[in-house]
Write a protein that holds these residues in place. Structure first.
Motif, short mmCIF file in Angstrom:
data_model
loop_
_atom_site.label_atom_id
_atom_site.label_comp_id
_atom_site.label_asym_id
_atom_site.label_seq_id
_atom_site.Cartn_x
_atom_site.Cartn_y
_atom_site.Cartn_z
N ARG A 1 28.44 16.59 -46.17
CA ARG A 1 29.72 16.38 -47.14
C ARG A 1 28.91 16.36 -48.41
N ILE A 2 29.11 16.51 -49.32
CA ILE A 2 29.22 15.13 -50.38
C ILE A 2 30.02 14.62 -50.54
N THR A 3 29.88 12.96 -50.63
CA THR A 3 30.92 12.34 -51.08
C THR A 3 31.58 11.74 -51.54
N SER A 4 30.48 11.59 -52.89
CA SER A 4 30.56 11.34 -54.51
C SER A 4 29.62 11.49 -54.69
N MET A 5 29.85 11.50 -56.37
CA MET A 5 29.25 12.87 -57.50
C MET A 5 29.35 12.11 -58.68
N TYR A 6 27.95 11.59 -59.22
CA TYR A 6 28.54 10.81 -60.35
C TYR A 6 27.82 11.80 -61.52
N PRO A 7 28.26 11.28 -63.35
CA PRO A 7 27.38 12.44 -64.34
C PRO A 7 26.15 11.91 -64.88
N PRO A 8 25.01 12.27 -65.07
CA PRO A 8 24.34 11.70 -65.27
C PRO A 8 24.36 10.27 -66.35
N GLY A 9 23.07 9.55 -65.82
CA GLY A 9 23.16 8.12 -66.59
C GLY A 9 24.34 7.19 -66.28
N SER A 10 24.99 7.67 -64.80
CA SER A 10 25.94 6.92 -65.15
C SER A 10 25.63 5.28 -63.95
N GLN A 11 24.97 6.59 -62.82
CA GLN A 11 24.31 5.35 -61.37
C GLN A 11 22.93 5.55 -61.63
N GLY A 12 22.36 5.85 -62.62
CA GLY A 12 20.83 5.70 -63.11
C GLY A 12 20.62 7.31 -62.57
N GLY A 13 19.65 7.01 -61.76
CA GLY A 13 19.46 8.76 -61.14
C GLY A 13 20.02 9.36 -60.04
N ARG B 1 23.07 10.95 -58.01
CA ARG B 1 24.28 11.82 -59.04
C ARG B 1 24.83 12.19 -57.93
N ALA B 2 24.61 12.06 -56.86
CA ALA B 2 25.72 12.17 -55.10
C ALA B 2 25.27 11.31 -54.15
N TYR B 3 26.39 11.31 -52.85
CA TYR B 3 26.32 10.91 -51.91
C TYR B 3 26.56 11.80 -50.67
N ALA B 4 25.57 11.56 -50.06
CA ALA B 4 25.57 12.64 -49.14
C ALA B 4 26.32 12.18 -47.54
N ILE C 1 24.61 16.51 -37.24
CA ILE C 1 23.41 16.79 -36.49
C ILE C 1 23.88 17.49 -35.58
N ASP C 2 23.80 18.86 -35.39
CA ASP C 2 24.51 18.69 -33.97
C ASP C 2 25.94 18.81 -33.21
N GLY C 3 26.56 18.04 -33.93
CA GLY C 3 27.83 17.11 -33.31
C GLY C 3 28.07 15.87 -33.02
N CYS C 4 26.44 15.55 -32.92
CA CYS C 4 26.65 14.26 -32.21
C CYS C 4 25.99 12.65 -32.84
N PHE C 5 25.22 13.12 -33.91
CA PHE C 5 24.55 12.27 -34.85
C PHE C 5 24.90 12.35 -36.41
N ALA C 6 25.67 10.92 -37.22
CA ALA C 6 26.01 11.06 -38.09
C ALA C 6 25.32 10.00 -38.93
N VAL C 7 24.81 10.47 -39.92
CA VAL C 7 23.88 9.98 -41.20
C VAL C 7 24.59 10.10 -42.73
N ARG C 8 24.93 8.62 -42.88
CA ARG C 8 25.41 7.87 -44.04
C ARG C 8 24.76 7.34 -45.05
N GLY C 9 24.94 8.00 -46.72
CA GLY C 9 24.11 7.74 -47.84
C GLY C 9 22.95 8.10 -47.99
N ILE C 10 22.79 9.25 -48.17
CA ILE C 10 22.21 10.03 -47.72
C ILE C 10 21.98 10.17 -49.69
N LYS C 11 21.29 10.11 -50.65
CA LYS C 11 21.40 9.99 -52.11
C LYS C 11 20.71 11.50 -52.44
N VAL C 12 21.18 12.20 -53.69
CA VAL C 12 20.94 13.23 -54.40
C VAL C 12 20.29 12.44 -55.77
N VAL C 13 19.22 12.78 -55.78
CA VAL C 13 18.97 11.72 -57.05
C VAL C 13 17.67 13.30 -57.80
#
Length: 113
Positions: free
Chosen positions: A7-19, A21-24, A28-40
């Motif tokens: 899930r994409i949790t937030s998105m940013y336009p170019p330049g507003s948060q440095g490089g 673009r989004a947090y996700a 994984i397999d319904g039993c382990f969650a990872v938060r704070g993944i960045k799309v840069v």
């Protein structure tokens, strides 16, 4: 192959948060969650995925990460695909909502819709 719910949790336009673009978040397999993944957005290579990390005296160190190359490819491509889908949905013009035929006939609308 692991099942991923990304899930994409937030998105940013170019330049507003440095490089950044989004947090996700990924489940994984319904039993382990990872938060704070960045799309840069990076120089010549375009978009890339950055796993959650901490700053230490030697720079940054990832807190959690894919162990195998196969899972890394699956996770990173899943995150980038989810980002592109979210971007497409955000850019699509909002279509006017039409009432269902039975609602048009009676003039009633359901609460919350």
């Amino acid at each position: 192959m692991a099942t991923l719910d990304i899930r994409i949790t937030s998105m940013y336009p170019p330049g507003s948060q440095g490089g950044t673009r989004a947090y996700a978040s990924a489940t994984i397999d319904g039993c382990f969650a990872v938060r704070g993944i960045k799309v840069v957005e990076g120089g010549k290579d375009g978009l890339f995925v950055s796993m959650p990390s901490r700053k230490n005296q030697d720079g940054y160190k990832e807190v959690c990460f894919p162990v195998t190359a196969e899972f890394r490819e699956q996770l990173y491509s899943g995150v980038l695909n989810a980002y592109h889908q979210a971007l497409t949905m955000a850019q699509a013009p909002a279509a006017p909502q039409q009432a269902a035929p039975e609602q048009e006939a009676t003039g009633q609308q359901m609460a919350g819709m």
